[in-house]
Design an enzyme around this catalytic site. Structure first.
Site, PDB file in Angstrom:
ATOM      1  CG  ASN A 123      30.829  51.896  29.272  1.00 23.05           C
ATOM      2  OD1 ASN A 123      31.160  52.315  27.857  1.00 23.05           O
ATOM      3  ND2 ASN A 123      30.053  50.855  29.528  1.00 23.05           N
ATOM      4  NE  ARG A 164      33.388  62.606  29.296  1.00 22.99           N
ATOM      5  CZ  ARG A 164      33.025  63.359  30.405  1.00 22.99           C
ATOM      6  NH1 ARG A 164      33.372  64.641  30.317  1.00 22.99           N
ATOM      7  NH2 ARG A 164      32.675  62.877  31.516  1.00 22.99           N
ATOM      8  CB  THR A 208      27.707  40.818  44.863  1.00 24.73           C
ATOM      9  OG1 THR A 208      29.004  41.677  44.005  1.00 24.73           O
ATOM     10  CG2 THR A 208      27.614  39.616  43.534  1.00 24.73           C
ATOM     11  CE1 TYR A 247      36.112  37.941  38.857  1.00 25.11           C
ATOM     12  CE2 TYR A 247      37.967  36.415  38.810  1.00 25.11           C
ATOM     13  CZ  TYR A 247      37.293  37.505  39.309  1.00 25.11           C
ATOM     14  OH  TYR A 247      37.812  38.271  40.357  1.00 25.11           O
TER      15      TYR A 247
HETATM   16  P1  NAD Z   1      32.121  41.850  45.390  1.00 26.18           P
HETATM   17  O1  NAD Z   1      31.425  40.975  44.661  1.00 26.18           O
HETATM   18  O2  NAD Z   1      31.870  41.984  47.003  1.00 26.18           O
HETATM   19  O3  NAD Z   1      32.069  43.409  44.971  1.00 26.18           O
HETATM   20  C1  NAD Z   1      31.970  43.689  43.633  1.00 26.18           C
HETATM   21  C2  NAD Z   1      31.018  44.921  43.590  1.00 26.18           C
HETATM   22  O4  NAD Z   1      30.784  45.093  42.173  1.00 26.18           O
HETATM   23  C3  NAD Z   1      29.565  44.663  44.136  1.00 26.18           C
HETATM   24  O5  NAD Z   1      29.145  45.797  44.839  1.00 26.18           O
HETATM   25  C4  NAD Z   1      28.669  44.518  42.896  1.00 26.18           C
HETATM   26  O6  NAD Z   1      27.401  44.845  43.056  1.00 26.18           O
HETATM   27  C5  NAD Z   1      29.435  45.664  42.018  1.00 26.18           C
HETATM   28  N1  NAD Z   1      29.244  45.354  40.610  1.00 26.18           N
HETATM   29  C6  NAD Z   1      28.874  43.976  39.887  1.00 26.18           C
HETATM   30  N2  NAD Z   1      28.696  44.260  38.638  1.00 26.18           N
HETATM   31  C7  NAD Z   1      28.529  45.587  38.479  1.00 26.18           C
HETATM   32  C8  NAD Z   1      28.176  46.280  37.443  1.00 26.18           C
HETATM   33  N3  NAD Z   1      27.765  45.719  36.119  1.00 26.18           N
HETATM   34  N4  NAD Z   1      28.047  47.718  37.411  1.00 26.18           N
HETATM   35  C9  NAD Z   1      28.202  48.253  38.805  1.00 26.18           C
HETATM   36  N5  NAD Z   1      28.392  47.525  39.992  1.00 26.18           N
HETATM   37  C10 NAD Z   1      28.909  46.130  39.597  1.00 26.18           C
HETATM   38  O7  NAD Z   1      33.703  41.335  45.243  1.00 26.18           O
HETATM   39  P2  NAD Z   1      34.914  41.939  45.831  1.00 26.18           P
HETATM   40  O8  NAD Z   1      35.864  40.901  46.669  1.00 26.18           O
HETATM   41  O9  NAD Z   1      34.810  43.144  46.569  1.00 26.18           O
HETATM   42  O10 NAD Z   1      35.780  42.037  44.479  1.00 26.18           O
HETATM   43  C11 NAD Z   1      36.007  43.647  44.086  1.00 26.18           C
HETATM   44  C12 NAD Z   1      37.019  43.490  42.873  1.00 26.18           C
HETATM   45  O11 NAD Z   1      38.297  43.019  43.177  1.00 26.18           O
HETATM   46  C13 NAD Z   1      36.397  42.738  41.627  1.00 26.18           C
HETATM   47  O12 NAD Z   1      36.611  43.330  40.312  1.00 26.18           O
HETATM   48  C14 NAD Z   1      37.172  41.291  41.937  1.00 26.18           C
HETATM   49  O13 NAD Z   1      37.171  40.704  40.362  1.00 26.18           O
HETATM   50  C15 NAD Z   1      38.353  41.833  42.415  1.00 26.18           C
HETATM   51  N6  NAD Z   1      39.094  40.949  42.974  1.00 26.18           N
HETATM   52  C16 NAD Z   1      38.795  40.377  44.465  1.00 26.18           C
HETATM   53  C17 NAD Z   1      39.337  39.462  44.948  1.00 26.18           C
HETATM   54  C18 NAD Z   1      39.008  38.828  46.241  1.00 26.18           C
HETATM   55  O14 NAD Z   1      39.676  37.853  46.606  1.00 26.18           O
HETATM   56  N7  NAD Z   1      38.159  39.435  47.050  1.00 26.18           N
HETATM   57  C19 NAD Z   1      40.657  38.803  44.093  1.00 26.18           C
HETATM   58  C20 NAD Z   1      40.915  39.128  42.844  1.00 26.18           C
HETATM   59  C21 NAD Z   1      40.406  40.336  42.277  1.00 26.18           C
END
Ligand code: NAD
Ligand code: UDP
Length: 329
Positions: free
Chosen positions: A110, A117, A48, A156
């Site tokens: 991971n 480590r 994403t 999620y």
């Molecule tokens: P986003 O989708 O913009 O960013 C997520 C990023 O993770 C993307 O760059 C995507 O390519 C990468 N990604 C997804 N699966 C992956 C994988 N298997 N390996 C490596 N990279 C992977 O979302 P965001 O809003 O920037 O959210 C970032 C984090 O914060 C997330 O963990 C989300 O759950 C958490 N979060 C965000 C919000 C919010 O309101 N923005 C609220 C609660 C929690």
């Protein structure tokens, strides 16, 4: 003459890994960490997120961008890890729900294995979704939540809950230095225009004078935090002493109904958009507001950017993006 084998003075810069660093929050975090003088490794599978989010810092010699999926092990040497990798928008995390759970759970295993480590401090980007559709309002960290374990949001919500479990078990079992942030709805520049989350949807629709898609009757509430405030909270949490591990709520306690948000966006954009009502997605939480007393006390943190100001900045970003005046940043 200097010998070619003269020892190179090791860098004194702290080495930080950000997973999901090409995403919305991750890219803002990377920017702040580079400004603060860290050596940064950004890992992302671009599911994403996009390289465009980091174009303006790619030339920085202290940034290394690596395409990697966190469901596979990673062998690098770092001092601190911010684990943000995971799609966060409902339409994205529900598109491939099995992969979403794997990203949260295998990704956590991971990254925790890596932290163990190399003895790194590790922070988990958890979420208000661990509270599910809450019967306690506002939500405090002690509340265990009300999550439907077999619903469409479970990949999620339960993935993130399991990741929290893993973080706490790695601490109890292996003494890891962990931090857990529960992030509430955060918005701002670099949200993807087709991301599907409410703030970006409404702003893009309003700027195009298209109907504003209100799910349900719009009475459900959320509390919206501007991205800069949230990143400040994450940095402060990472810098806390070893004995503070959280979980700690990070969000803006200002609570608005989704209909109020739609009206505010229409007003601020001067749009001719009308409200268009659509069915409420299943398990959509009725109300959400963080109790941030813990963050206020321990991190001396509270959000500074009011919704109206944050929306203005975000609208300016999308306006430039949609009119082709801006590619990234
Ligand atoms: P986003 O989708 O913009 O960013 C997520 C990023 O993770 C993307 O760059 C995507 O390519 C990468 N990604 C997804 N699966 C992956 C994988 N298997 N390996 C490596 N990279 C992977 O979302 P965001 O809003 O920037 O959210 C970032 C984090 O914060 C997330 O963990 C989300 O759950 C958490 N979060 C965000 C919000 C919010 O309101 N923005 C609220 C609660 C929690
Ligand atoms: N929502 C809406 N119209 C949209 C997108 C979302 O009415 O175009 C609603 C959604 O049903 C939810 C709220 O806005 O009640 C927040 O949705 P979002 O996907 O941004 O975040 P989350 O539900 O994960 O808090």
């Amino acid at each position: 003459m200097n010998s070619p084998f003269t020892a190179v003075k090791p860098s004194t810069r702290k080495r930080v890994l950000v997973t999901g660093g090409a995403g919305f929050l991750g890219s803002h975090l990377c920017e702040r960490l580079l400004d603060a003088g860290y050596d940064l490794l950004c890992v992302d599978n671009f599911y994403t997120g996009t390289k465009d989010n980091l174009l303006h810092v790619l030339a920085n010699p202290h940034l290394e961008l690596m395409r990697h999926d966190v469901t596979f092990p990673l062998y690098v040497e770092v001092d601190e890890i911010f684990n943000l990798a995971c799609p966060a928008s409902p339409i994205h995390y529900q598109f491939d729900p099995v992969q979403t759970t794997k990203t949260s759970v295998h990704g956590a295993i991971n990254m925790l294995g890596l932290a163990k480590r190399v003895k790194a401090r590790i922070l988990q980007a958890s979420t208000s979704e661990v509270y599910g559709d809450p019967e306690v309002h506002p939500q405090r960290e002690e509340y265990w939540g009300r999550v439907n374990p077999i619903g469409v949001r479970a990949c999620y919500d339960e993935g993130k809950r399991c990741a929290e479990t893993l973080f706490f078990d790695y601490r109890r079992q292996h003494g890891l230095n962990i931090k857990v942030a529960r992030i509430f709805n955060t918005y701002g520049p670099r949200m993807h225009p087709n991301d599907g989350r409410v703030v970006s949807n409404f702003i893009v629709q309003a700027l195009r004078n298209e109907p504003i898609t209100l799910y349900g009757d719009g009475s459900q509430t959320r509390s919206f935090c501007y991205v800069d405030d949230l990143i400040e909270g994450l940095l402060r949490l990472m810098a806390t002493p070893d004995d503070f591990i959280g979980p700690v709520n990070l969000g803006n306690p200002g609570e608005f109904s989704i209909k109020e948000l739609a009206e505010k966006v229409i007003e601020l954009t001067g749009s001719h958009s009308v409200l268009s009502y659509h069915p409420l997605p299943s398990d959509d939480p009725v109300q959400r507001r963080p109790d941030i007393a813990l963050a206020q006390n321990v991190l001396s943190w509270e959000p500074k950017v009011h919704l109206e100001e944050g929306l203005r900045r975000t609208i300016a970003y999308f306006d430039a993006l949609l009119s082709g005046k801006r590619e990234s940043q």
